[in-house]
Scaffold this motif. Structure first.
Motif, PDB file in Angstrom:
ATOM      1  N   GLY A 122      -2.703   8.572  -1.677  1.00 46.37           N
ATOM      2  CA  GLY A 122      -2.477   7.668  -0.557  1.00 46.37           C
ATOM      3  C   GLY A 122      -3.584   6.644  -0.343  1.00 46.37           C
ATOM      4  O   GLY A 122      -4.759   6.967  -0.492  1.00 46.37           O
ATOM      5  N   THR A 146       5.652  -1.523  -1.233  1.00 47.26           N
ATOM      6  CA  THR A 146       5.095  -0.699  -0.167  1.00 47.26           C
ATOM      7  C   THR A 146       5.737   0.686  -0.286  1.00 47.26           C
ATOM      8  O   THR A 146       6.958   0.795  -0.301  1.00 47.26           O
ATOM      9  CB  THR A 146       5.432  -1.320   1.203  1.00 47.26           C
ATOM     10  OG1 THR A 146       5.001  -2.685   1.202  1.00 47.26           O
ATOM     11  CG2 THR A 146       4.766  -0.550   2.339  1.00 47.26           C
ATOM     12  N   ILE A 147       4.899   1.711  -0.390  1.00 46.15           N
ATOM     13  CA  ILE A 147       5.429   3.048  -0.672  1.00 46.15           C
ATOM     14  C   ILE A 147       5.106   4.010   0.477  1.00 46.15           C
ATOM     15  O   ILE A 147       3.981   4.024   0.977  1.00 46.15           O
ATOM     16  CB  ILE A 147       4.833   3.592  -1.990  1.00 46.15           C
ATOM     17  CG1 ILE A 147       5.234   2.679  -3.158  1.00 46.15           C
ATOM     18  CG2 ILE A 147       5.273   5.038  -2.245  1.00 46.15           C
ATOM     19  CD1 ILE A 147       4.510   2.963  -4.459  1.00 46.15           C
ATOM     20  N   THR A 162       0.835  -1.208   0.000  1.00 42.42           N
ATOM     21  CA  THR A 162       0.000   0.000   0.000  1.00 42.42           C
ATOM     22  C   THR A 162       0.869   1.258   0.000  1.00 42.42           C
ATOM     23  O   THR A 162       2.078   1.184   0.232  1.00 42.42           O
ATOM     24  CB  THR A 162      -0.930   0.060   1.230  1.00 42.42           C
ATOM     25  OG1 THR A 162      -0.124   0.205   2.417  1.00 42.42           O
ATOM     26  CG2 THR A 162      -1.784  -1.196   1.338  1.00 42.42           C
ATOM     27  N   THR A 163       0.240   2.394  -0.251  1.00 42.48           N
ATOM     28  CA  THR A 163       0.946   3.674  -0.260  1.00 42.48           C
ATOM     29  C   THR A 163       0.465   4.523   0.909  1.00 42.48           C
ATOM     30  O   THR A 163      -0.734   4.736   1.077  1.00 42.48           O
ATOM     31  CB  THR A 163       0.679   4.433  -1.575  1.00 42.48           C
ATOM     32  OG1 THR A 163       1.213   3.668  -2.653  1.00 42.48           O
ATOM     33  CG2 THR A 163       1.333   5.813  -1.556  1.00 42.48           C
ATOM     34  N   THR A 164       1.419   4.970   1.710  1.00 43.94           N
ATOM     35  CA  THR A 164       1.121   5.889   2.806  1.00 43.94           C
ATOM     36  C   THR A 164       1.801   7.217   2.521  1.00 43.94           C
ATOM     37  O   THR A 164       2.972   7.251   2.157  1.00 43.94           O
ATOM     38  CB  THR A 164       1.607   5.311   4.147  1.00 43.94           C
ATOM     39  OG1 THR A 164       0.741   4.233   4.519  1.00 43.94           O
ATOM     40  CG2 THR A 164       1.568   6.363   5.256  1.00 43.94           C
ATOM     41  N   VAL A 165       1.053   8.298   2.657  1.00 43.26           N
ATOM     42  CA  VAL A 165       1.592   9.623   2.387  1.00 43.26           C
ATOM     43  C   VAL A 165       1.727  10.379   3.700  1.00 43.26           C
ATOM     44  O   VAL A 165       0.777  10.429   4.493  1.00 43.26           O
ATOM     45  CB  VAL A 165       0.671  10.395   1.417  1.00 43.26           C
ATOM     46  CG1 VAL A 165       1.304  11.729   1.059  1.00 43.26           C
ATOM     47  CG2 VAL A 165       0.407   9.588   0.153  1.00 43.26           C
ATOM     48  N   GLN A 198       1.813   2.471  -9.484  1.00 52.24           N
ATOM     49  CA  GLN A 198       1.519   1.876  -8.179  1.00 52.24           C
ATOM     50  C   GLN A 198       0.665   0.630  -8.313  1.00 52.24           C
ATOM     51  O   GLN A 198       0.856  -0.352  -7.596  1.00 52.24           O
ATOM     52  CB  GLN A 198       0.685   2.871  -7.353  1.00 52.24           C
ATOM     53  CG  GLN A 198       1.422   3.653  -6.328  1.00 52.24           C
ATOM     54  CD  GLN A 198       0.495   4.738  -5.794  1.00 52.24           C
ATOM     55  OE1 GLN A 198       0.430   5.826  -6.317  1.00 52.24           O
ATOM     56  NE2 GLN A 198      -0.241   4.437  -4.753  1.00 52.24           N
TER      57      GLN A 198
END
Ligand code: ADP
Ligand code: ADP
Length: 228
Positions: free
Chosen positions: A204, A189-190, A29-32, A183
């Motif tokens: 995100g 995992t970003i 997943t991407t977390t910002v 993505q």
């Protein structure tokens, strides 16, 4: 998976950059991380690949306390794109993408294939761009080369500091849209940093909202919009 458990970082000069931060980032997943300048976002990223170590608390990478992991292996698993990209002007695009220690031992043919695959992924047709030099490229294209290099060794985790920051609004939006597409095609995992809440909401899966050294909200864009 990355987990911050009650993490505090105080620099040797006494500055407490982050205090008692806890959140976890699911695999793929991407977390910002979003918030004003100086509130601890970059410090949080540096704790993942141990450019800095926490004063208190634990950072877990793939289930392991990262203090117990070998630094070289950790940095192989965690790609990092810094703000100032850092391309080598005297090297071609292909050479820039391949200048990561992990590829050193690869056969040239395998390196070429990997570079082409990455340029394709970044929307830069390899036949047009692999022999270009960085000063022949636009800011957005240079940025993509930086991301391609960080992905070269197929890291589990990608950290990016303001990846779309220094671009004009139109290029920025185009690159954001392309990155959303990228993505969805990689299982990395970003975690990335931005000043822009709009960018965070757009990009995100989860957003960590910072305010001087603290994460004041950690949630999905939908829930953040519902509970501002
Ligand atoms: P952000 O990425 O949100 O701008 P940083 O993590 O870079 O925030 O910085 C958080 C705080 O820690 C700021 O007050 C900054 O000046 C301070 N800081 C960052 N790096 C260092 C360092 N190496 N030594 C001392 N203070 C630092
Ligand atoms: P950003 O706001 O994007 O994090 P900065 O300009 O605050 O960037 O920081 C650039 C670099 O300087 C970072 O590597 C950071 O760790 C370091 N730095 C920031 N503040 C301090 C400080 N007070 N003392 C020492 N180093 C610092």
């Amino acid at each position: 998976m990355i987990e911050f458990e009650n993490v505090t970082k105080q620099y040797p000069d006494g500055t407490v950059a982050i205090e008692d931060i806890s959140f976890s980032v699911e695999e793929g997943t991407t977390t910002v991380l979003v918030g004003p300048s100086g509130c601890g976002k970059t410090t949080t990223m540096k704790l993942v690949n141990r450019l800095e170590d926490p004063t208190e608390g634990t950072v877990y990478v793939n289930g392991a306390d990262n203090q117990e992991l070998d630094k070289i292996e950790l940095r192989r698993d965690v790609g990092y794109v810094i703000q100032e990209i850092g391309l080598f002007d005297h090297l071609t695009v292909a050479e820039n993408v391949a200048t990561v220690p992990d590829l050193e031992d690869w056969e040239q043919e395998r390196i070429d294939d990997r570079v082409d695959e990455l340029l394709e992924l970044m929307g830069l047709p390899p036949e047009d761009y692999r022999e270009s030099f960085p000063d022949e490229l636009s800011g957005g294209q240079r940025q993509r080369i930086g991301v391609a290099r960080a992905l070269a060794a197929d890291p589990d985790v990608l950290l990016m500091d303001e990846p779309f920051g220094a671009l004009d609004p139109i290029t920025r939006e185009r690159l954001q849209n392309e990155f959303l597409d990228i993505q969805s095609r990689i299982n990395t995992t970003i975690i990335f940093v931005t000043h822009s809440i709009d960018e965070a909401l757009k990009m995100g899966d989860k957003i960590a909202i910072y305010n001087v050294g603290e994460v004041v909200q950690y949630d999905t864009p939908q829930n953040i919009l519902a509970n501002p």
